[in-house]
Design an enzyme around this catalytic site. Structure first.
Site, mmCIF file in Angstrom:
data_model
loop_
_atom_site.group_PDB
_atom_site.id
_atom_site.type_symbol
_atom_site.label_atom_id
_atom_site.label_comp_id
_atom_site.label_asym_id
_atom_site.label_seq_id
_atom_site.Cartn_x
_atom_site.Cartn_y
_atom_site.Cartn_z
ATOM 1 N N ARG A 226 0.859 -1.204 0.000
ATOM 2 C CA ARG A 226 0.000 0.000 0.000
ATOM 3 C C ARG A 226 0.884 1.239 0.000
ATOM 4 N NH1 ARG A 226 -1.580 1.989 4.585
ATOM 5 N NH2 ARG A 226 -2.189 0.004 5.504
ATOM 6 N N TYR B 6 -15.838 17.098 -14.114
ATOM 7 C CA TYR B 6 -16.364 15.737 -14.184
ATOM 8 C C TYR B 6 -17.415 15.532 -13.083
ATOM 9 C CZ TYR B 6 -16.384 10.655 -14.030
ATOM 10 O OH TYR B 6 -16.761 9.349 -14.044
ATOM 11 N N ASP C 244 -7.716 18.993 -13.764
ATOM 12 C CA ASP C 244 -7.993 17.670 -14.312
ATOM 13 C C ASP C 244 -7.613 17.712 -15.793
ATOM 14 O OD1 ASP C 244 -9.137 15.375 -15.440
ATOM 15 O OD2 ASP C 244 -10.766 15.328 -13.984
ATOM 16 N N LYS D 150 -8.667 6.666 -19.211
ATOM 17 C CA LYS D 150 -9.045 7.209 -20.513
ATOM 18 C C LYS D 150 -7.860 7.133 -21.493
ATOM 19 C CE LYS D 150 -12.788 7.899 -18.174
ATOM 20 N NZ LYS D 150 -13.110 9.153 -17.514
HETATM 21 C C1 LIG Z 1 -13.483 9.523 -16.201
HETATM 22 C C2 LIG Z 1 -13.064 10.813 -15.634
HETATM 23 C C3 LIG Z 1 -12.754 10.953 -14.275
HETATM 24 C C4 LIG Z 1 -12.928 9.812 -13.291
HETATM 25 O O1 LIG Z 1 -12.046 8.799 -13.550
HETATM 26 P P1 LIG Z 1 -12.333 7.254 -13.185
HETATM 27 O O2 LIG Z 1 -11.114 6.579 -13.674
HETATM 28 O O3 LIG Z 1 -13.586 6.874 -13.906
HETATM 29 O O4 LIG Z 1 -12.520 7.192 -11.717
HETATM 30 C C5 LIG Z 1 -12.308 12.173 -13.835
HETATM 31 N N1 LIG Z 1 -12.189 13.228 -14.668
HETATM 32 C C6 LIG Z 1 -12.478 13.136 -15.977
HETATM 33 C C7 LIG Z 1 -12.317 14.322 -16.851
HETATM 34 C C8 LIG Z 1 -12.922 11.929 -16.508
HETATM 35 O O5 LIG Z 1 -13.232 11.842 -17.806
#
Ligand SMILES: *Cc1c(COP(=O)(O)O)cnc(C)c1O
Length: 391
Positions: A60, A112, A184, A209
């Protein structure tokens, strides 16, 4: 043989970005010479007679495969430290975990949905305050600042309408006000946009993504500009423990190697598809920062090196939108984005289903809106498919 050294984080930065995707400190295993990063599947590490402190003790707190991913992420975003998480939202919530009860967060109103949700529910319950504003106008951020404002949370292009926020101006504002800024960068990836270079303190990613890139792993990353901020994020990573397993880290590491070639191809197709849709009689509007008519194009061009591979468009009504989703042969009707396969999402029923109708309409997220993440299929096939689905 001593190739995997921590200080490659610094020395490797001289290389160009596409070289760093391949050579980021994890390319050769010093123990075996393997070109693939070993997946170290263990929960604990032998400490011998305890006479010396070892780098790894419990998985961890740290794992060599995870470390390789974290070092790669730090290099690619140009940060001092990086931390990997079990999901993008775990990265976001862990970064927000460095703040305290009574702290106020100013966030873009169209971050998001999951990020907005944790701020509105858990963090609110724990005594943090949120102001969600339209950050495309910096005046809205200035107006929202309070004496207890501790964080500015931005996302550009935004989801699903690809609105653009002026990162440099907003991050400068945050720095002047002594506020920690978080961006982000999931939609752009460090290949197209590097917020730390524009003044951000922390960059977060859903590595699920484009970084992973193959729709086969849930993963997240946080990269910090300073080591001090890194220590604070690490305390949450280790303390709350939302860590990824080594296999997931390995999948993201593998995905990263092809980030540039994938995104170059996906973006080139997205540009063609955006133009095609703009000219289609059954399409009312196209939202994509690669189009000249996009109101944020000038700012986006100044702070990034491309419009990316995600776009949205409005059909004439909900019925046509649903028919498109049903008739498209090549695009999966699904949530998520950034994979090698084209995905069509329906925000009102998927990513933004939990946003109250009134708020959704105010944001322009209607039931005729479709978001496309363009994949690696031949663009002519995609256009032909979209053409029949739009009739
Ligand atoms: C998908 C997404 C998230 C969240 O990510 P997860 O891997 O699904 O937890 C956060 N910010 C953006 C812009 C996203 O597209």
């Amino acid at each position: 043989m001593e190739k995997r050294k921590t200080n490659t984080v610094v020395s490797a930065r001289k290389d160009s970005f596409e070289t760093l995707l391949i050579h980021n400190g994890s390319e050769t295993d010093p123990a075996t010479g393997a070109l693939g990063t070993p997946v170290i599947q263990t929960s604990t590490f032998d400490q011998g007679d305890l006479s010396e402190e070892k780098e790894f003790d419990y998985a961890r707190s740290g794992n060599p495969t995870r470390k390789a991913l974290e070092e790669a992420a730090a290099i690619l975003e140009g940060g001092e430290k990086a931390y990997a998480f079990g999901s993008g939202i775990a990265a976001v919530s862990s970064c927000l975990g460095i703040f305290s009860s009574g702290d106020h967060v100013v966030a873009a109103e169209d971050i998001y949905g999951g990020s907005r949700r944790i701020l509105n529910t858990f963090y609110k319950r724990w005594g943090m305050e949120l102001s969600a504003v339209d950050t495309t106008d910096i005046e809205n951020i200035k107006r929202a600042l309070k004496p207890n404002t501790k964080a500015l949370f931005l996302e550009t292009p935004s989801n699903p309408l690809l609105k653009i926020t002026d990162l440099k101006a907003c991050l400068e504002l945050a720095a002047d006000a002594g506020i920690t800024s978080i961006v982000d960068n999931t939609f752009m990836t460090p290949y197209l946009q590097r917020p730390l270079e524009l003044g951000a303190d922390i960059v977060v990613h859903s590595a699920t993504k484009f970084l992973g890139g193959h729709s086969d792993v849930i993963s997240g990353l946080a990269v910090t500009r300073t080591a001090e901020l890194g220590e604070r994020v690490y305390a949450v990573q280790n303390g709350f423990g939302a860590v990824p397993g080594p296999w997931d880290c390995w999948l993201v590491l593998r995905g990263i190697k092809t980030l540039k070639v994938r995104l170059d191809a996906q973006q080139a197709s997205a540009i063609k598809i955006a133009r095609y849709l703009s000219a289609h009689k059954n399409v009312e509007a196209v939202y994509y920062p690669g189009l000249d008519q996009h109101p944020g194009k000038t700012i986006h061009d100044a702070q990034s090196s491309g419009p990316g591979a995600v776009l949205s468009f409005k059909t004439k009504n909900a019925e046509r939108a649903l028919r498109f989703l049903g008739k498209t042969r090549l695009a999966a009707s699904a949530v998520s984005l950034g994979g090698v396969e084209t995905i069509a999402s329906y925000p009102v029923r998927m990513s933004h289903a939990s946003v109250p109708l009134e708020e959704r309409l105010r944001l322009g997220i209607t039931d005729s809106l479709i978001r496309i993440s363009v994949g690696l299929e031949a663009v002519d096939d995609l256009i032909e498919d979209f053409n029949q689905a739009l009739e």
